[in-house]
Design a protein around this motif. Sequence first.
Motif, PDB file in Angstrom:
ATOM      1  N   MET A   1       3.913  32.387  16.271  1.00 63.08           N
ATOM      2  CA  MET A   1       5.341  32.127  16.178  1.00 63.08           C
ATOM      3  C   MET A   1       5.931  31.781  17.544  1.00 63.08           C
ATOM      4  SD  MET A   1       8.319  33.417  14.133  1.00 63.08           S
ATOM      5  CE  MET A   1       9.992  33.402  14.633  1.00 63.08           C
ATOM      6  N   ALA A   2       5.556  32.510  18.592  1.00 64.64           N
ATOM      7  CA  ALA A   2       6.102  32.231  19.921  1.00 64.64           C
ATOM      8  C   ALA A   2       5.750  30.812  20.360  1.00 64.64           C
ATOM      9  CB  ALA A   2       5.606  33.245  20.932  1.00 64.64           C
ATOM     10  N   ALA A   3       4.541  30.353  20.043  1.00 66.23           N
ATOM     11  CA  ALA A   3       4.144  28.992  20.416  1.00 66.23           C
ATOM     12  C   ALA A   3       5.037  27.963  19.731  1.00 66.23           C
ATOM     13  CB  ALA A   3       2.679  28.752  20.068  1.00 66.23           C
ATOM     14  N   ASP A   4       5.381  28.202  18.457  1.00 64.90           N
ATOM     15  CA  ASP A   4       6.294  27.298  17.745  1.00 64.90           C
ATOM     16  C   ASP A   4       7.674  27.305  18.380  1.00 64.90           C
ATOM     17  OD1 ASP A   4       4.296  26.636  15.940  1.00 64.90           O
ATOM     18  OD2 ASP A   4       4.981  28.061  14.421  1.00 64.90           O
ATOM     19  N   ILE A   6       8.425  28.032  21.496  1.00 57.27           N
ATOM     20  CA  ILE A   6       8.357  27.371  22.802  1.00 57.27           C
ATOM     21  C   ILE A   6       8.316  25.858  22.631  1.00 57.27           C
ATOM     22  CG2 ILE A   6       6.887  27.032  24.831  1.00 57.27           C
ATOM     23  CD1 ILE A   6       6.248  30.082  24.582  1.00 57.27           C
ATOM     24  N   GLN A   7       7.588  25.375  21.644  1.00 59.48           N
ATOM     25  CA  GLN A   7       7.564  23.926  21.377  1.00 59.48           C
ATOM     26  C   GLN A   7       8.948  23.445  20.956  1.00 59.48           C
ATOM     27  OE1 GLN A   7       5.321  21.621  22.099  1.00 59.48           O
ATOM     28  NE2 GLN A   7       6.897  20.175  21.453  1.00 59.48           N
ATOM     29  N   SER A   8       9.665  24.236  20.186  1.00 60.62           N
ATOM     30  CA  SER A   8      11.033  23.867  19.794  1.00 60.62           C
ATOM     31  C   SER A   8      11.955  23.799  21.010  1.00 60.62           C
ATOM     32  CB  SER A   8      11.588  24.869  18.783  1.00 60.62           C
ATOM     33  OG  SER A   8      10.897  24.763  17.566  1.00 60.62           O
ATOM     34  N   ILE A   9      11.788  24.729  21.934  1.00 62.39           N
ATOM     35  CA  ILE A   9      12.590  24.709  23.161  1.00 62.39           C
ATOM     36  C   ILE A   9      12.302  23.438  23.944  1.00 62.39           C
ATOM     37  CG2 ILE A   9      12.895  25.817  25.412  1.00 62.39           C
ATOM     38  CD1 ILE A   9      12.350  28.519  23.892  1.00 62.39           C
ATOM     39  N   ARG A  10      11.040  23.102  24.100  1.00 61.17           N
ATOM     40  CA  ARG A  10      10.668  21.881  24.814  1.00 61.17           C
ATOM     41  C   ARG A  10      11.228  20.641  24.111  1.00 61.17           C
ATOM     42  NH1 ARG A  10       7.204  22.767  28.873  1.00 61.17           N
ATOM     43  NH2 ARG A  10       6.059  24.722  28.924  1.00 61.17           N
ATOM     44  N   TYR A  70       9.623  32.425  29.109  1.00 58.09           N
ATOM     45  CA  TYR A  70       9.345  33.856  28.971  1.00 58.09           C
ATOM     46  C   TYR A  70       9.962  34.351  27.677  1.00 58.09           C
ATOM     47  CZ  TYR A  70       8.692  33.079  33.941  1.00 58.09           C
ATOM     48  OH  TYR A  70       8.296  32.574  35.139  1.00 58.09           O
ATOM     49  N   GLU A  71       9.263  35.255  27.014  1.00 57.49           N
ATOM     50  CA  GLU A  71       9.742  35.818  25.757  1.00 57.49           C
ATOM     51  C   GLU A  71      10.010  37.304  25.946  1.00 57.49           C
ATOM     52  OE1 GLU A  71       8.355  36.438  21.122  1.00 57.49           O
ATOM     53  OE2 GLU A  71       6.938  35.672  22.579  1.00 57.49           O
ATOM     54  N   ASP A  72      11.137  37.750  25.401  1.00 62.90           N
ATOM     55  CA  ASP A  72      11.489  39.164  25.404  1.00 62.90           C
ATOM     56  C   ASP A  72      11.996  39.491  24.005  1.00 62.90           C
ATOM     57  OD1 ASP A  72      12.179  41.752  26.007  1.00 62.90           O
ATOM     58  OD2 ASP A  72      14.030  41.221  27.042  1.00 62.90           O
ATOM     59  N   GLY A  73      11.089  39.910  23.148  1.00 61.58           N
ATOM     60  CA  GLY A  73      11.468  40.132  21.751  1.00 61.58           C
ATOM     61  C   GLY A  73      11.700  38.789  21.089  1.00 61.58           C
ATOM     62  N   HIS A  74      12.909  38.561  20.598  1.00 60.98           N
ATOM     63  CA  HIS A  74      13.213  37.261  19.991  1.00 60.98           C
ATOM     64  C   HIS A  74      14.108  36.409  20.888  1.00 60.98           C
ATOM     65  CE1 HIS A  74      16.413  39.950  18.604  1.00 60.98           C
ATOM     66  NE2 HIS A  74      17.185  38.891  18.559  1.00 60.98           N
ATOM     67  N   TYR A  75      14.177  36.759  22.176  1.00 61.11           N
ATOM     68  CA  TYR A  75      14.908  35.987  23.173  1.00 61.11           C
ATOM     69  C   TYR A  75      13.917  35.224  24.045  1.00 61.11           C
ATOM     70  CZ  TYR A  75      18.868  38.909  21.925  1.00 61.11           C
ATOM     71  OH  TYR A  75      19.852  39.561  21.238  1.00 61.11           O
ATOM     72  N   PHE A  76      14.299  34.018  24.432  1.00 60.01           N
ATOM     73  CA  PHE A  76      13.462  33.216  25.304  1.00 60.01           C
ATOM     74  C   PHE A  76      14.270  32.801  26.524  1.00 60.01           C
ATOM     75  CE2 PHE A  76      11.584  32.924  21.183  1.00 60.01           C
ATOM     76  CZ  PHE A  76      10.227  32.927  21.434  1.00 60.01           C
ATOM     77  N   PHE A  77      13.610  32.828  27.678  1.00 62.85           N
ATOM     78  CA  PHE A  77      14.228  32.459  28.944  1.00 62.85           C
ATOM     79  C   PHE A  77      13.354  31.397  29.591  1.00 62.85           C
ATOM     80  CE2 PHE A  77      15.039  36.826  27.892  1.00 62.85           C
ATOM     81  CZ  PHE A  77      16.407  36.937  28.034  1.00 62.85           C
ATOM     82  N   CYS A  78      13.977  30.423  30.215  1.00 65.49           N
ATOM     83  CA  CYS A  78      13.233  29.313  30.802  1.00 65.49           C
ATOM     84  C   CYS A  78      13.461  29.217  32.298  1.00 65.49           C
ATOM     85  CB  CYS A  78      13.670  27.995  30.174  1.00 65.49           C
ATOM     86  SG  CYS A  78      13.418  27.929  28.403  1.00 65.49           S
ATOM     87  N   HIS A  79      12.391  28.983  33.022  1.00 62.26           N
ATOM     88  CA  HIS A  79      12.461  28.616  34.428  1.00 62.26           C
ATOM     89  C   HIS A  79      12.330  27.095  34.434  1.00 62.26           C
ATOM     90  CE1 HIS A  79      10.241  28.213  38.463  1.00 62.26           C
ATOM     91  NE2 HIS A  79      11.526  28.135  38.657  1.00 62.26           N
ATOM     92  N   MET A  80      13.351  26.403  34.944  1.00 60.46           N
ATOM     93  CA  MET A  80      13.382  24.952  34.780  1.00 60.46           C
ATOM     94  C   MET A  80      14.087  24.274  35.939  1.00 60.46           C
ATOM     95  SD  MET A  80      16.330  24.979  31.932  1.00 60.46           S
ATOM     96  CE  MET A  80      17.909  25.706  32.315  1.00 60.46           C
ATOM     97  N   ASP A  81      13.899  22.978  36.023  1.00 56.85           N
ATOM     98  CA  ASP A  81      14.680  22.109  36.893  1.00 56.85           C
ATOM     99  C   ASP A  81      15.481  21.194  35.983  1.00 56.85           C
ATOM    100  OD1 ASP A  81      13.659  23.032  39.349  1.00 56.85           O
ATOM    101  OD2 ASP A  81      11.918  21.703  39.168  1.00 56.85           O
TER     102      ASP A  81
END
Length: 92
Positions: A1-4, A6-10, A70-81
Amino acid sequence: MAADAIQSIRSYFQTWVDRDFLNIDCLFDWDIYYRECYGACYRNLDELHLWIESQLKKQVVLDWHIHDVYEDGHYFFCHMDFSSKREGNICF
């Protein structure tokens, strides 16, 4: 699920670069809670659509590169430019 997720975020970030939001409703549930890094919050797809329409009139995203997610439970955080053109260039 996390991989899906993360792909949605991208995919979501890429929609901004491409300026193509045809599949945005496939990326989020209708009752999404979306919070911008500067604090603004949108509580469903209708609010998100209105915000996107507003942003497209005043901003062009030039690049949005994700370094890490990064995933924390059902929250996602991104390090980005991020860079955009809006009354001058903006990078963060």
